[in-house]
Scaffold this active site. Structure first.
Site, PDB file in Angstrom:
ATOM      1  N   ARG A  92       7.843  29.494 -12.267  1.00 31.01           N
ATOM      2  CA  ARG A  92       6.415  29.737 -12.457  1.00 31.01           C
ATOM      3  C   ARG A  92       6.199  31.086 -13.150  1.00 31.01           C
ATOM      4  O   ARG A  92       5.247  31.255 -13.895  1.00 31.01           O
ATOM      5  CB  ARG A  92       5.704  29.713 -11.106  1.00 31.01           C
ATOM      6  N   ARG A 155       2.868  20.677   2.112  1.00 37.45           N
ATOM      7  CA  ARG A 155       4.200  20.073   1.973  1.00 37.45           C
ATOM      8  C   ARG A 155       5.039  20.338   3.228  1.00 37.45           C
ATOM      9  O   ARG A 155       5.751  19.461   3.722  1.00 37.45           O
ATOM     10  CB  ARG A 155       4.910  20.668   0.749  1.00 37.45           C
TER      11      ARG A 155
END
Ligand code: 6V0
Length: 308
Positions: A92, A155
């Protein structure tokens, strides 16, 4: 005749995989009365607005159109999901310079028309883009929010729930820190029904690794991730639009929190119509706090790179 809803407007900037899925999720759940789609590729926004409008006979009454920055003037929330997406093998943070340039013009355009709304940042690296947006916009810190570790926490809960055969909505567990490789699982506070989780050290290791690496797995499988982040963004919008005071793990500006200052990072926050109303002070173990501080240090180094 039905009571007229109070007008609420959400603008989504960047109608790619994340932006369009988020817009569609907000539409299905009837979160606002007006939904504006803005993209550098205007044709994409026009096409998506048409496509969504054709579904309106099956949903609630929402006005949807492909707009311009002028339409931000009346926005309650401006979601920014524009920019380059993470490619296979790319972290990222690799996206940083590309997306800072894109955000520079987007934030300038939004703030030209809107001084009162909330900026909700999704583009990666999300903590850095949120910090940059806060600085560039001049908005108070409560009104610039990053999606942070809300998706990671989701998640995490899903994977814990799977392992324990318990509905993930009944699992209380959070990931804090960077939305990315240095994120931190807060095992010491994780519980269900107030009870400690019955997991072995191996289970925990596997669950955390799969949480942290989830985006890489999905990108490898299908190129990009968008369904779960759309639901996470919808959750944040709902907390704002309904003035919920919900505790969500979003990215916010912190000052002297767990020994860290002057950074945007994912931590539990109370979110209401003002944006981030306050951060929630949590008790971490020494190890968790150390890992959080390291994660924050990584964010600081990246912020410095913006100015290089
Ligand atoms: P995408 O499908 O390439 O869409 C990006 C969109 O942005 C495209 O439609 C572009 O045309 C548009 N765009 C580019 N520049 C501009 C500009 N200057 N003004 C307006 N629009 C522009 O990417 P995708 O939707 O997959 O990802 C978008 C961003 O979200 C990326 O930075 C991802 O890394 C990030 N994600 C963040 C997540 C999170 O948890 N916060 C999760 C998943 C992806």
């Amino acid at each position: 005749m039905q009571k007229k809803d109070k007008k609420t407007r959400v603008v989504v900037i960047g109608i790619g995989a994340v932006g369009s899925t988020t817009a569609y999720t907000l539409l299905l759940r009837e979160r606002m009365t007006e939904l504006v789609l803005i993209d550098y590729n205007k044709q994409k926004a026009v096409g998506d607005a048409l496509d969504m409008n054709h579904g309106l006979p099956f949903t609630g009454k929402t006005k949807v159109w492909a707009g311009d920055y002028e339409d931000c003037a009346e926005a309650d929330i401006v979601i920014i999901a524009a920019g380059a997406a993470q490619k296979q093998g790319e972290t990222r943070l690799d996206l940083l310079k590309k997306n800072v340039m894109i955000f520079d013009s987007i934030i300038e355009n939004v703030t030209k028309y809107n001084k009162h709304g909330i900026l909700l940042i999704a583009s990666n690296p999300v903590d850095i883009m949120s910090y940059f947006s806060w600085k560039k916009s001049g908005f108070p810190k409560n009104r610039v929010i990053g999606s942070g570790t809300l998706l990671d926490s989701s998640r995490f809960k899903y994977l814990i729930g799977e392992k324990m055969n318990v509905d993930p909505r009944s699992i209380h567990a959070k990931i804090i820190g960077e939305h990315g490789d240095s994120e931190v699982p807060v095992w010491s506070l994780a519980n269900f029904a107030g009870m400690p989780l019955s997991l072995t050290e191996d289970d925990k290791k596997e669950i955390f690794e799969n949480t942290r690496d989830a985006a890489y797995q999905i990108i490898q499988a299908k190129g990009s991730t968008y369904y779960a982040i759309a639901l996470a963004l919808d959750r944040i919008c709902t907390a704002i639009l309904r003035d919920e005071s919900a505790v969500l793990n979003v990215s916010t500006y912190i000052d002297d929190y767990q020994g860290v200052s002057d950074v945007y990072i994912g931590i539990p926050c109370i979110v209401d119509q003002s944006g981030v109303r306050e951060v929630v002070p949590i008790s971490l173990t020494e190890e968790e706090q150390g890992n959080f501080q390291q994660s924050a240090q990584k964010m600081k180094e990246q912020i410095e790179k913006i100015n290089e």
